[in-house]
Design a protein around this motif. Structure first.
Motif, mmCIF file in Angstrom:
data_model
loop_
_atom_site.group_PDB
_atom_site.id
_atom_site.type_symbol
_atom_site.label_atom_id
_atom_site.label_comp_id
_atom_site.label_asym_id
_atom_site.label_seq_id
_atom_site.Cartn_x
_atom_site.Cartn_y
_atom_site.Cartn_z
ATOM 1 N N UNK A 39 4.760 16.316 64.610
ATOM 2 C CA UNK A 39 5.180 14.929 64.836
ATOM 3 C C UNK A 39 4.638 14.023 63.728
ATOM 4 N N UNK A 40 3.450 14.301 63.218
ATOM 5 C CA UNK A 40 2.907 13.498 62.125
ATOM 6 C C UNK A 40 3.680 13.711 60.824
ATOM 7 N N UNK A 41 4.263 14.882 60.655
ATOM 8 C CA UNK A 41 5.055 15.135 59.451
ATOM 9 C C UNK A 41 6.308 14.266 59.413
ATOM 10 N N UNK A 42 6.714 13.747 60.569
ATOM 11 C CA UNK A 42 7.902 12.896 60.627
ATOM 12 C C UNK A 42 7.672 11.539 59.960
ATOM 13 N N UNK A 43 6.443 11.200 59.649
ATOM 14 C CA UNK A 43 6.145 9.961 58.934
ATOM 15 C C UNK A 43 6.623 10.033 57.484
ATOM 16 N N UNK A 44 6.864 11.221 56.981
ATOM 17 C CA UNK A 44 7.256 11.432 55.583
ATOM 18 C C UNK A 44 8.782 11.433 55.459
ATOM 19 N N UNK A 45 9.372 10.413 54.825
ATOM 20 C CA UNK A 45 10.830 10.367 54.706
ATOM 21 C C UNK A 45 11.409 11.530 53.890
ATOM 22 N N UNK A 46 10.629 12.070 52.974
ATOM 23 C CA UNK A 46 11.117 13.209 52.191
ATOM 24 C C UNK A 46 11.227 14.456 53.072
ATOM 25 N N UNK A 85 2.260 4.091 63.015
ATOM 26 C CA UNK A 85 3.377 3.205 62.670
ATOM 27 C C UNK A 85 4.593 3.959 62.158
ATOM 28 N N UNK A 86 4.471 4.601 60.992
ATOM 29 C CA UNK A 86 5.643 5.309 60.461
ATOM 30 C C UNK A 86 6.033 6.537 61.287
ATOM 31 N N UNK A 87 5.069 7.196 61.881
ATOM 32 C CA UNK A 87 5.376 8.376 62.695
ATOM 33 C C UNK A 87 6.283 7.990 63.856
ATOM 34 N N UNK A 88 5.891 6.987 64.607
ATOM 35 C CA UNK A 88 6.660 6.597 65.788
ATOM 36 C C UNK A 88 7.960 5.888 65.411
ATOM 37 N N UNK A 89 7.942 5.146 64.317
ATOM 38 C CA UNK A 89 9.175 4.488 63.857
ATOM 39 C C UNK A 89 10.220 5.547 63.518
ATOM 40 N N UNK A 90 9.838 6.548 62.758
ATOM 41 C CA UNK A 90 10.796 7.586 62.365
ATOM 42 C C UNK A 90 11.209 8.437 63.558
ATOM 43 N N UNK A 91 10.285 8.696 64.461
ATOM 44 C CA UNK A 91 10.632 9.451 65.666
ATOM 45 C C UNK A 91 11.696 8.704 66.464
ATOM 46 N N UNK A 92 11.562 7.398 66.575
ATOM 47 C CA UNK A 92 12.567 6.607 67.297
ATOM 48 C C UNK A 92 13.890 6.584 66.535
#
Length: 127
Positions: A39-46, A85-92
């Motif tokens: 789930x933390x890897x989802x913070x990375x847009x690449x 922040x970015x993890x949950x934003x991208x997950x959503x």
């Protein structure tokens, strides 16, 4: 009597408890640790772009897994995220089909990366 499919579905819908010594290990890691890492890897847009390139974001089972991972946005799990922040934003965002289709675009990936870098700089300005 429940079927094997119902048992599997129930298991997948229940978030893991915080790490415990008795929890089974998968490759030396608990389910909690594996799901936290993912789930933390989802913070990375690449990385999101890589998932789209591999066609995983089109797979119904993978999309269902992303929906299941939303438990990370609630206590007590959210406190384990390094970059909530970015993890949950991208997950959503990944819950939306349009985003899953558009993240293949290098322009969107770069925009998200730039936004993340700007947010980090702005956050440190307040120190």
């Amino acid at each position: 009597m429940s079927t094997a499919n119902e048992a599997v579905a129930t298991t997948r819908q229940s978030p893991p408890v915080a790490p415990a010594d008795a929890e089974p290990k998968y490759g030396g890691y608990t389910r909690f640790e594996i799901e936290l890492e993912f789930v933390q890897s989802l913070a990375n847009p690449f990385y999101l772009n890589h998932l789209a390139s591999a066609k995983l974001l089109n797979e119904p089972a993978f999309v269902a897994y992303l929906a299941y991972l939303r438990y990370w946005s609630r206590p007590p799990y959210v406190k384990y995220l390094n970059y909530p922040g970015p993890t949950l934003k991208h997950l959503e965002l990944l819950q939306e089909e349009r985003f899953r289709l558009e993240i293949i675009s290098p322009e969107l990936v770069q925009a998200l990366a730039t936004e993340g870098a700007k947010a980090a700089v702005d956050w440190h300005k307040d120190d």
